[in-house]
Each structure stands twice: as structure tokens, then as C-alpha cells.
Write an enzyme that holds these catalytic residues in place. Structure first.
Site, PDB file in Angstrom:
ATOM      1  N   HIS A  49     -15.034   5.440   3.018  1.00  0.00           N
ATOM      2  CA  HIS A  49     -16.464   5.127   2.904  1.00  0.00           C
ATOM      3  C   HIS A  49     -16.894   5.007   1.445  1.00  0.00           C
ATOM      4  O   HIS A  49     -17.637   4.086   1.083  1.00  0.00           O
ATOM      5  CB  HIS A  49     -17.282   6.213   3.604  1.00  0.00           C
ATOM      6  N   HIS A  53      -2.696  20.311   5.818  1.00  0.00           N
ATOM      7  CA  HIS A  53      -3.654  19.253   5.487  1.00  0.00           C
ATOM      8  C   HIS A  53      -2.963  17.900   5.603  1.00  0.00           C
ATOM      9  O   HIS A  53      -1.782  17.765   5.263  1.00  0.00           O
ATOM     10  CB  HIS A  53      -4.198  19.433   4.066  1.00  0.00           C
ATOM     11  N   ASN A  93     -10.498   0.744   0.637  1.00  0.00           N
ATOM     12  CA  ASN A  93      -9.031   0.750   0.638  1.00  0.00           C
ATOM     13  C   ASN A  93      -8.564   0.360  -0.763  1.00  0.00           C
ATOM     14  O   ASN A  93      -8.577  -0.812  -1.127  1.00  0.00           O
ATOM     15  CB  ASN A  93      -8.493  -0.225   1.679  1.00  0.00           C
ATOM     16  N   HIS A 114      12.012   1.722   6.248  1.00  0.00           N
ATOM     17  CA  HIS A 114      11.847   0.297   5.935  1.00  0.00           C
ATOM     18  C   HIS A 114      12.330  -0.542   7.113  1.00  0.00           C
ATOM     19  O   HIS A 114      13.497  -0.481   7.492  1.00  0.00           O
ATOM     20  CB  HIS A 114      12.646  -0.054   4.681  1.00  0.00           C
ATOM     21  N   CYS A 123       0.804  -1.225   0.000  1.00  0.00           N
ATOM     22  CA  CYS A 123       0.000   0.000   0.000  1.00  0.00           C
ATOM     23  C   CYS A 123       0.835   1.272   0.000  1.00  0.00           C
ATOM     24  O   CYS A 123       0.304   2.357  -0.235  1.00  0.00           O
ATOM     25  CB  CYS A 123      -0.944  -0.002   1.200  1.00  0.00           C
ATOM     26  N   HIS A 166      -3.361   7.370   4.574  1.00  0.00           N
ATOM     27  CA  HIS A 166      -3.681   6.102   3.921  1.00  0.00           C
ATOM     28  C   HIS A 166      -4.972   5.533   4.504  1.00  0.00           C
ATOM     29  O   HIS A 166      -5.135   5.436   5.720  1.00  0.00           O
ATOM     30  CB  HIS A 166      -2.534   5.111   4.120  1.00  0.00           C
TER      31      HIS A 166
END
Length: 485
Positions: free
Chosen positions: A387, A354, A391, A256, A177, A358
Site C-alpha cells: 500500500h 515472522h 511493488n 528454478h 523480483c 514478496h
């Protein structure tokens, strides 16, 4: 003799004063010019919205789940609880083979068609919107984690849009992702080393071949969360395109934790005990995400926060350390367990306007919001994106950004922070500066006025809540029971 001496003095002044000044001016100009031609600008981006025939409603979800014959009564109860609390609505999108009843038996053509529909739609719209031709693209970076096709997906795009034969193509897989910002880092490094380039970044995920048909709860959960989506982004470092740019990249930080065994194994693609392929989400995932997030913030904060905030943080940290040494261990333990104990001592709002988070799930959004002490206004874009679109993996950040733009939140000079998490385990973040007031509705054009809705509750509990009262695991049918009142 005096005239000769005066002439010599003037020459000496010219040689030892003016020349170094001119050289210094040249060096300053060289640095400024080099930086100007190596910025990373976004000229435009286009999120993907499939057709309405691919929407996943409540009844359709029940039909797909009921086809999994390995699920028992308690598994259905678990899935109901997961879906109801996920924060996902019933207007998200899935691949065609799911709707056709072939989710457990996908073909290579299903995955290819899913990607082609996205490529042909979003890239074409992006090029038309920005006025850039496919032949102007110098760099192409594509990330789709779970579909390594041959020829590569970059080759499919190059072939369809007839790009130049010297285009530099990069095809990334397995990045999860957070792959969108990994691809962005690739683009940024190229734009730093080469002048006058245009790059096309394409980010998505292939769901068609990745449905899990078993009953391992750590793997079946992914079926509830992931939905179809994607985004195409056009970037450049051409200085004469600065006036057309909508965002400028200020910094990017990648963390990582693949060297840590628990973080490495918390989410991965594998087979269950019965040999069924799926995507595993471990119980230690939140812990791994928190550690990666903390380490990422440690590097990111000095890059984006003003000096006064870093000084305040230093003073507060020293005071806390002094109190922890002088206080009794019991008192210190109680202090760390207060409801404020998990909040970051840094106020990121001093350097960020802002927050583009994710959409990994409601719990992910809530966790980041609590850690950074964000308001509901700050979290609204991520919640609404989850919503409406679910995802969508690596592309989810761009749907969140598009929501902010559609709501006319982004003004010139504003700073937008993107935060993403991915398998490996990775936490990546970047900061954008808004170059001009933007109000393109993008993928939200048909529904933005309906958001935020009065309630984010989905109808799954109303439709299938009766299953919680079932006691006999052999005497029920998921699709034949009436909805509860």
C-alpha cells in the site's frame, strides 16, 4: 624391571588414548572455528525513499495513463479495475521522467540518474549508520534486472565511493523480483569460502526506460504494479562483528523452473505486435508460481521445521494416502475441492515467527497467506508495504522487513522467513535469525504510526469510477470528468 614396565604402560596409554582425544578435540575446534568465521551476518540495511516530489497521486496517475493514445474505453475500464484491486495506495514513487511527461521517450540519462539518486542516498546512509567505511568493502553485488548499463552499475558505485581496487564486484541483471535473494546467495557463497570479509548488496529496479506505451493488457498491467524503490544491505562473516549484527542467515533455498516452457515464458520482457517494448505477465503466472513455491517448500521445510512437525506431516500424509486408496474416487475428488484443499499440510509457524513476503500484488499476498494458513497479523507487513511503496521488485522484501522492525515485532531469537518470486521462473526463500531486539524505523520513520490505516481502499474508484458508466467510446475525456459522489 617393574619400574620400566610401568613407564612403558603409561607411555602406551598416552600414545593410544590421550593423543587421539587431543586430535579429536582439535578436529572439533577446527569445525567450530571454521563455521564461526563463515557465518553470514547482516550488520545493517537501508531502504530508499525518494523525495515527495516523486509521489504518484491519483490525479497524476490519470494524467500519465491518459497520455497513452493507444488505449480505448474498455482498456481504461480494465486499468481502473486493476488499480482499484491492486492494494496500492497513492503515496508510492515513480521516476522523474514519468512525472515530466516523457515516460514513452526515456533517455539513458533518465535511467542513470534514477539509479544514482538511490545509490547516493541509501548507501551513504547505510555506511554512516553502521560506521563502516567504503574502503572496508571487500565484495560488492548489485542487482538491477532491466538496465544493463556500460560501465556497469557496480563501477558507478565503486567510482562514486572510491572503493579499493581489489574489491570483488558482481553485477546481476535479468533476475526479476527474486534477484535480491539470488544476490544474497552469491554473497553467502563468498563468505563461506573467504574469511573476514564485508559485502555490500545493492538491490533495485530501473523503471525509467521500461514504461509500456501500448494496449496489450498482459503488458500494460506492469505499469500499474511496479514502483521506484531499492535497498542497500551490509553483510559480513567477521566474528568480532557478531555483537553488532542484527540478523544471521540460517539457510537459503533457490528453485528454478526455467526448464519448463510454460514457467519460462509466463513473465518476460518483449515487444508487442506493434513493436512496443514492455514486460509481459501471462495468465499462467499464478500456476507457475504455485509449482515453484511447492518445490521450494519441499526442500526448505526439513531445514527450518522441528522434527515433531515433520513427523506429524509424515503421519498425516500416510493417513491421507490410505484414505484416498480406500475411499471411492468421487468422495476423494470432493475432498480435494474443499476450501482447505489448497493449504499446505505443513505448519510453518512451528519453525517461523515472522513471514516476509514478496509484495507482487494483493493476489500474490492473498495466495501465499491462504497456502500457508497465515493470519492477518502475519500478512500485515506485506499488505502495508504494498500500500505504501507498491511493488518495488527485488527490494520489496526489505521494506517488509523494515515494517516489522519499525513496529518492534522482531525480538532476539525470532526467525524470519523471506519468500520471493521472479522471472525465469524462480522461487527463492531464506530464513534469518534475529540476533538482538531491533526497533529502527528505517524508511518508515515518518509514517509508521499511521499504519495500518482504517481502510486500504485507494481513491481511484471515487475519482474515475464514472468511466464504468460510459457507453460511447468516442465521447469521453479521462481528465475532464468530475469525481463521482
Amino acid at each position: 624391571m617393574e619400574l620400566f614396565s610401568s613407564s612403558l604402560t603409561a607411555t602406551t596409554i598416552l600414545l593410544y588414548v590421550v593423543t587421539p582425544l587431543l586430535y579429536l578435540c582439535f578436529l572439533v575446534w577446527k569445525v567450530v572455528n571454521h563455521k564461526r568465521d563463515h557465518e553470514c551476518y547482516i550488520l545493517g540495511y537501508q531502504c530508499y525513499r525518494p523525495g515527495d516530489d516523486r509521489k504518484l497521486g491519483t490525479q497524476c496517475s490519470g494524467s500519465i495513463i491518459s497520455r497513452n493514445k493507444t488505449l480505448a474505453l474498455n482498456d481504461f475500464k480494465f486499468l481502473l479495475k486493476a488499480i482499484v484491486s491492486s492494494g496500492i495506495g497513492e503515496e508510492t514513487y515513480v521516476p522523474r521522467n514519468f512525472l515530466q511527461g516523457r515516460e514513452s521517450n526515456p533517455t539513458i540519462n533518465d535511467a542513470v540518474s534514477e539509479m544514482d539518486e538511490f545509490f547516493h542516498d541509501s548507501i551513504a546512509k547505510l555506511l554512516a549508520k553502521t560506521g563502516v567505511s567504503a574502503s572496508d568493502i571487500d565484495v560488492l553485488v548489485v542487482n538491477v534486472s532491466m538496465f544493463p548499463s556500460v560501465p556497469s552499475l557496480t563501477s558507478r558505485i565503486i567510482n562514486h565511493y572510491k572503493m579499493r581496487d581489489d574489491v570483488k564486484a558482481f553485477n546481476l541483471t535479468g533476475m526479476g523480483c527474486s534477484a535480491s535473494l539470488v544476490s544474497l546467495d552469491v554473497v553467502q557463497n563468498i563468505l563461506k569460502s573467504q574469511r573476514n570479509k564485508c559485502a555490500l548488496l545493492v538491490t533495485s529496479e530501473s523503471l525509467s526506460p521500461n514504461w509500456y506505451s501500448g494496449n496489450d493488457r498482459s503488458m500494460v498491467l506492469a505499469n500499474c504494479l511496479f514502483r521506484t524503490g531499492g535497498c542497500a544491505i551490509l553483510l559480513s562473516n567477521k566474528s568480532w562483528l557478531k555483537q553488532k549484527a542484527i540478523f544471521k542467515l540460517k539457510c537459503l533455498v533457490r528453485t528454478h523452473h526455467g526448464a519448463k516452457d510454460d514457467a519460462y515464458g509466463c513473465c518476460n520482457q518483449k515487444e508487442d505486435d506493434e513493436g512496443r517494448l514492455g514486460f509481459y505477465l501471462g495468465k499462467n503466472l499464478p500456476k507457475a508460481a504455485t509449482r515453484a513455491f511447492v518445490d521450494n517448500l519441499r526442500v526448505l521445510s526439513p531445514k527450518i521445521l522441528p522434527a515433531r512437525e515433520m513427523l506429524r506431516f509424515l503421519v498425516v500424509s500416510l493417513l491421507r494416502k490410505f484414505k484416498s486408496v480406500t475411499s471411492a474416487p468421487k468422495v476423494a475428488a470432493l475432498a480435494t475441492n474443499t476450501k482447505y484443499g489448497n493449504k499446505s499440510p505443513l505448519n510453518l509457524k512451528t519453525g517461523v515467527d515472522h513471514f516476509c513476503l514478496h509484495t507482487g500484488g494483493k493476489a500474490v499476498i492473498d495466495g501465499i497467506g491462504m497456502s500457508l494458513d497465515l493470519s492477518e497479523y502475519d500478512l500485515e507487513p506485506a499488505r502495508m508495504t504494498l500500500h505504501r511503496f507498491g511493488n518495488t521488485s527485488a527490494s520489496s522484501l526489505w521494506y517488509v522487513l523494515a515494517y516489522m522492525e519499525a513496529k518492534r515485532r522482531l525480538k532476539r531469537g525470532d526467525r524470519v522467513l523471506m519468500i520471493s518470486f521472479g522471472a525465469g521462473f524462480k522461487c527463492n526463500s531464506c530464513l534469518w535469525q534475529v540476533m538482538k531486539d531491533v526497533e529502527d524505523r528505517n524508511v518508515w520513520d515518518e509514517c509508521i504510526d499511521q499504519y495500518p490505516p482504517h481502510s486500504l481502499a485507494n481513491p481511484f474508484m471515487e475519482q474515475y469510477g464514472w468511466i464504468n458508466a460510459v457507453q460511447d467510446p468516442t465521447n469521453f475525456n479521462l481528465l475532464s470528468q468530475p469525481a463521482t459522489n
